[in-house]
Every structure is written in structure tokens, then in C-alpha cells.
Design a protein around this motif. Sequence first.
Motif, PDB file in Angstrom:
ATOM      1  N   LEU A   9       0.856  -1.192   0.000  1.00 24.96           N
ATOM      2  CA  LEU A   9       0.000   0.000   0.000  1.00 24.96           C
ATOM      3  C   LEU A   9       0.890   1.239   0.000  1.00 24.96           C
ATOM      4  CD1 LEU A   9      -2.701   1.527   0.337  1.00 24.96           C
ATOM      5  CD2 LEU A   9      -2.502   1.141   2.818  1.00 24.96           C
ATOM      6  N   ALA A  10       0.755   2.076  -1.023  1.00 24.10           N
ATOM      7  CA  ALA A  10       1.546   3.304  -1.134  1.00 24.10           C
ATOM      8  C   ALA A  10       0.654   4.504  -0.869  1.00 24.10           C
ATOM      9  CB  ALA A  10       2.188   3.419  -2.508  1.00 24.10           C
ATOM     10  N   VAL A  11       1.148   5.457  -0.041  1.00 18.44           N
ATOM     11  CA  VAL A  11       0.368   6.625   0.358  1.00 18.44           C
ATOM     12  C   VAL A  11       1.159   7.881   0.026  1.00 18.44           C
ATOM     13  CG1 VAL A  11      -1.002   7.638   2.216  1.00 18.44           C
ATOM     14  CG2 VAL A  11      -0.375   5.207   2.323  1.00 18.44           C
ATOM     15  N   ASP A  12       0.588   8.722  -0.850  1.00 15.72           N
ATOM     16  CA  ASP A  12       1.265   9.965  -1.223  1.00 15.72           C
ATOM     17  C   ASP A  12       0.243  10.880  -1.882  1.00 15.72           C
ATOM     18  OD1 ASP A  12       3.118  11.931  -2.619  1.00 15.72           O
ATOM     19  OD2 ASP A  12       4.571  10.606  -1.658  1.00 15.72           O
ATOM     20  N   ASP A  13       0.359  12.193  -1.630  1.00 13.35           N
ATOM     21  CA  ASP A  13      -0.578  13.132  -2.246  1.00 13.35           C
ATOM     22  C   ASP A  13      -0.114  13.590  -3.626  1.00 13.35           C
ATOM     23  OD1 ASP A  13       1.569  14.520  -1.279  1.00 13.35           O
ATOM     24  OD2 ASP A  13       0.421  16.177  -0.414  1.00 13.35           O
ATOM     25  N   ASP A  14       0.967  12.974  -4.143  1.00 13.66           N
ATOM     26  CA  ASP A  14       1.470  13.268  -5.479  1.00 13.66           C
ATOM     27  C   ASP A  14       1.043  12.135  -6.417  1.00 13.66           C
ATOM     28  OD1 ASP A  14       2.827  13.785  -7.802  1.00 13.66           O
ATOM     29  OD2 ASP A  14       4.794  14.016  -6.867  1.00 13.66           O
ATOM     30  N   PRO A  15       0.044  12.344  -7.298  1.00  8.01           N
ATOM     31  CA  PRO A  15      -0.439  11.265  -8.170  1.00  8.01           C
ATOM     32  C   PRO A  15       0.652  10.701  -9.076  1.00  8.01           C
ATOM     33  CG  PRO A  15      -1.949  13.136  -8.184  1.00  8.01           C
ATOM     34  CD  PRO A  15      -0.722  13.581  -7.480  1.00  8.01           C
ATOM     35  N   SER A  16       1.561  11.551  -9.539  1.00  7.63           N
ATOM     36  CA  SER A  16       2.612  11.060 -10.439  1.00  7.63           C
ATOM     37  C   SER A  16       3.536  10.083  -9.728  1.00  7.63           C
ATOM     38  CB  SER A  16       3.411  12.232 -11.004  1.00  7.63           C
ATOM     39  OG  SER A  16       4.047  12.959  -9.957  1.00  7.63           O
ATOM     40  N   THR A  55       4.739   5.245   2.820  1.00 14.08           N
ATOM     41  CA  THR A  55       3.990   6.480   3.017  1.00 14.08           C
ATOM     42  C   THR A  55       4.886   7.702   3.005  1.00 14.08           C
ATOM     43  OG1 THR A  55       2.494   7.694   4.504  1.00 14.08           O
ATOM     44  CG2 THR A  55       4.113   6.250   5.537  1.00 14.08           C
ATOM     45  N   ASP A  56       4.359   8.763   2.400  1.00 13.83           N
ATOM     46  CA  ASP A  56       5.020  10.062   2.483  1.00 13.83           C
ATOM     47  C   ASP A  56       4.986  10.516   3.940  1.00 13.83           C
ATOM     48  OD1 ASP A  56       6.164  12.474   1.943  1.00 13.83           O
ATOM     49  OD2 ASP A  56       4.483  13.286   0.820  1.00 13.83           O
ATOM     50  N   ALA A  57       6.019  11.196   4.402  1.00 10.46           N
ATOM     51  CA  ALA A  57       6.046  11.677   5.787  1.00 10.46           C
ATOM     52  C   ALA A  57       5.129  12.874   5.966  1.00 10.46           C
ATOM     53  CB  ALA A  57       7.472  12.036   6.193  1.00 10.46           C
TER      54      ALA A  57
END
Length: 654
Positions: A9-16, A55-57
Motif C-alpha cells: 500500500l503506497a500513500v502519497d498526495d502526489d499522483p505522479s 507512506t510520504d512523511a
Amino acid sequence: MAEQKPLVLAVDDDPSLLLLLERLLVNAGYRFAGASGGEEALKAARAEPPALVLTDAMMPGLDGYELCARLQAEPALSLVPVVFLTALDDPRDKARALACGAVDHLPKPIAKAALLDTVARHADASRRWSLLSRPVPAPAAPAAAQPLPFTPFIEPDSLLLGVLPAAFCRSHRVVAFELDGARAFAVDRELPEPELVAALRGVEGDAPRLVRTTAESLDRILSRPAPRAAGAADDGARSAAEVGRDILETAVYERASDVHIEPKPYGALVRLRVDGDMRDAFQLKADTAARLVTSFKVQGRLDVAERRKPQDGSFQTTVSGRAFVVRLATFATPEGESLVLRLLEPWAKAKPLSELGMAEQQVRHMVEFAGRNNGLLLFAGPTGSGKTTTIYSLLQHIDCKKRSLISIEDPVEYRIADANQQQVDEKAGATFEALLKSSMRQDPDILFLGEMRDSFSAKMAIDFSSTGHLTVSSLHTTNATTAVFRLERLGITRAAMSDSLLGVVAQKLLKTLCAHCKETGPITAEERAWFAPFTDAPPALVARPRGCARCAGTGHMGREGVYEIVKFYPAISEMIRAGRPISEIRDFAKQRGDYLLPQHAIEKVGRLLFSPRAVYEEVLLEEAEYRLRAAGEAPAAPAPAPAPAPASPAPSTE
């Protein structure tokens, strides 16, 4: 039936970035799920627990640190390993990652090889960790316990993340780290529980290598407040008060004396003053910083609508179980309102004089001063040189039950038992001048003026000390004898000085070398030349800074004072009355055997506390220039110091 592929599961607010991660992981044989934020990730994890979370911090709303904590709080998800995708790459980040439950951190921009290697190492961690939750029989009859090897400190960069789940580490107070090239487990007790030993044996497949460390060392690793996203309150998920609390907790952990919140064209920068030097700590978005400054102004009872005029205030708070008074000072800049916070512990016990770094002779002089019934004692030094700390240590030697002590301070920085301490409050009409006049009418035995700031306070202090009272105050001067110059500028005659001055204590604070990484070696010819004008016997062995994880790569940890204490009575008092030059008075004090700043600093170089260059640049150069000025000569330009190493960029909280 084919075994199901592990789910990442990857979590980031950057779609690219999510698209890039999906392509890399699917091609490597993993199943992939993506989420644009923490709340969405929680829902996905509850629907199907993943083998690993990337996940992004720093994200809006629920950031990576809070997501990690929420996952660990749910029994079904507590063993899911979490890897941070972050630009933070300081060795101390390993300790921070362990404290909030992560197993690793990947730097951005993401490198394919590093990503796949990290995922491969941690994707089956939840399966391995599940073994720790199974009942494991303890040894039936343990042999006589042997003392565990002891190590006083666990290097942050030696921590091995991903070996044990963070919740297990906290509940059992154990961490995995590298020791002499092999894996070891540190506990803070001499006899670890047999169940813990058995569980670790199940993980290792053999007898675990155990060592004992201090409880403080484990606390620093396991209880470190996670560096939450100070800029992530934009959507209202986190309040400015929460951001402020995180910043204060970080400041206390880093031993900072001051916090600076400085507006910049790109937002705002939070900097900490540690051991006298500024360090970048966080970056904030502009609107987050504005709300943060407003929150602190409300706590300090300042006018939140006034953003152009400087304001001062204070408030009390508790940080990490310690009580602090936080002083605030605001001022306007072209980019917005700037705020400086100073952290004070007024209820902390003052250090004994012998622990300040004074020589034995100097401690005896200080105790003698404390026993005097009249006269003026001055403490001299630049701003931030520790004068107030030394004064409070001196006042601890005064019995305030038998003698009346009144202080006038701006502000009160420490509490003195049985003393009558007064704090300047301009808004309430309690000005420095008004409090000083009032104090004279209260017949104290001892008067402590926080600072001799003008001609009025200087004259009142001289008059008070000459009428059978002991007066203690401070001045901004470079050494003990130049205090005479400063008093003359404040309108005090030499005759008045000679009648009242007991002595002057001058001091500087120098950064001490890190005891864990300093490098020792013979003194060089250049260093010997620096010391030649001040001593005939320079130290043969000296130490120099190197840098390690414990000192954040600076080579220094903490500060210690160098002092000169000059008694003015009786011989120097007569020299002052006769109008003798200050340089002559200083030479007399040295020949008399007084321990002056250069001699004390060089002595501490010989004890491997300070580096030769630090003493040369911060003490000896100033003394040499003073001597040249006194002789009517122009000072030579100082030798250039090596360029400092480039500072690491501040971790972004955007």
C-alpha cells in the motif's frame, strides 16, 4: 493453488509518484494499492491488511507519522511494517523513525534499486513478527545469570530498523542495533525476562546477543516525539497549538535555549539555538506560521491584532514533564511577523559553583564574596555568556532566612528560596526605576539587579553598596578590568568605584568537544604560536572536533564557562583611585596570581575540553587586540579560520 502476491500500500498526495510506484512494484511481482492521504490509506488497510505500507512523511490531513501511529493502535494492523518516503536523511532520523513505528525511510526522489531492495527486505516482516506474539516456553531452569555487557549509549545510526516491531520494542523496552559488526539487543535491566529472551531466540533462531544500556538511552530512542508535519494543519486537521507543542518538544529534546520562527518569501523557517549556534529545524507554510505565531501570542497575552510594533510577553507550560516559562519577543519583517521564544526553567535547581567549570581558587573567591555584608560585585560578559546562571549559583550560598535578599529582574529566570524577587512589568507600571526606588525603602541586606542598564541604576547600586549592603549586578563588558571603563561611561567616578567595588567576575561560554568523537594529538606549531603570548607551558596534547551521531556531526556537545575573578580590594582599589591605566591593573592582577580568561581557557585545552582554535578565536584574539589597543597600536588581522562544513538542509514539513 498459487501463493498470493504480497500487497504493498503506497500513500502519497502526489499522483505522479503513485503511478511510478505502481509501475515499479507491479513489474517486480507485487500487488499494489494506492491512497492519496492517511484517512484513505486506513480504509484500504482495514479492508485488506497489506504486507507493507510506503507512506510520504508530510501530507495534508493525516500525515505519515500519525498514520503509522493509527496503524499500530489497531490490533489487526499493528504488525504491518511502515516505510517512510522522505527527504530526511540525518542519522538521528533512524531513532525518530523507530519512535513512531517505522521500519525504514527511503529518500526522495525514489531510486528504483533502493525501492525494490527495501520492499524485498520488509515485505515479509509481518509474517516474521507474528512469531513474537505466539507463546514461547521460557527455559525451565536457567543457569546462573551472568552480568550483561554494558554500553552507556546506543548510537542512532547503529539502530537496526525492521528487526522488531516498534510496539514490541516499547512494551518490552528493547531495541536492535549493530554492535561490532553483528546484531545485538539492548535492554535497560541486568536480568531480562525469560519470556523476552525466548521470544528473541525465536526471531534469531539462536541465543540472542544481549547488552545492558541506561534507561535514559532507551528513553531517547523509544520516547522521542515524532517530528510531525508542522505545515500540515492547513486543512484544519491539526491546530496551531498542536504544531507549537511539537516544536517546543523538539526544542527541549535538542537542548535548545531559543526557538526562532522567521518568515521567508517561501513560507517560514523554524530555527533552534543549540549550544549558542543556530540550526535549521522545520519549514512551515506561510499561513501555518501565521496561525502558529498568533497562537503563541495568545498564550503570551500579546495583542494579536498588532503585527507592526515589537511586543514582549511570556507564558508557563509543561514540555516532556518539565515546567518552563517561555518568553516571547515579536518584531516585523518585510515577509511578516517574526517570533523568538526563549525557554527558561525557573524552578530548576541552580548548579553548585564547583560544577560551573571554575577553578578551585575561583570557587573560594566566590564563596568569600557571598559572605560579605557590603560592597558591589559585578558579573561581566557578552549576552548569552551565562552570567545569570553564575549569579544564581552564587546566591545559593546566601542564607535568605537570616538575610533579606531582594531582586529586580527582567524577567525572573530562576526561583530563589526565601528571596523577594520582583519582575519588571512595564504595562503594570512596575518599571525598573520604580522597583529600584521601592527596594531601597524595604531595607534589604542584599540587592540583586538583573542588569546595570543605565546611569540611574549604576548610581543607585554604588550608593546602596556603600551604605552597608551587598549589591550584585551584571554588565556587558569583555573582561573584569574593562568593567572600570563601562562604569565610567555610566557616570561613576573612580573614587566611588574604589570605595564600593568588591570584585568583578568575567566569563565566556565555549562549546565543549564531544567526548565520544574528539580526536587527540600533539599540539601543532601554529597552535603553540597562538598560546605563546599567554603561557610559557602550552599543553603538549590537545583535542580537536570530529563529529558523530551523538553530537549531530558538529564535534561539540554542550558548553562550559571560562572565568576570571578579580578581587579589587585592597591593592587594585588603590590603583583605581590613583587613576592607573586599565592595562597596568590587568597586568598587576595576572602577576598577583589571579586566574584570567586566557589562562583558564588554555588550562581547559590541556584538559581536552576545548579545541585550540576555539580558544584562540573566542578568547585569545580578543585579549591580544585589547593589549594592542591599550598600547596604542592597531590590531593585526586575525588568521583566517577554515571554512565551515556546509550545513545540512532543514527537513521540510511541507
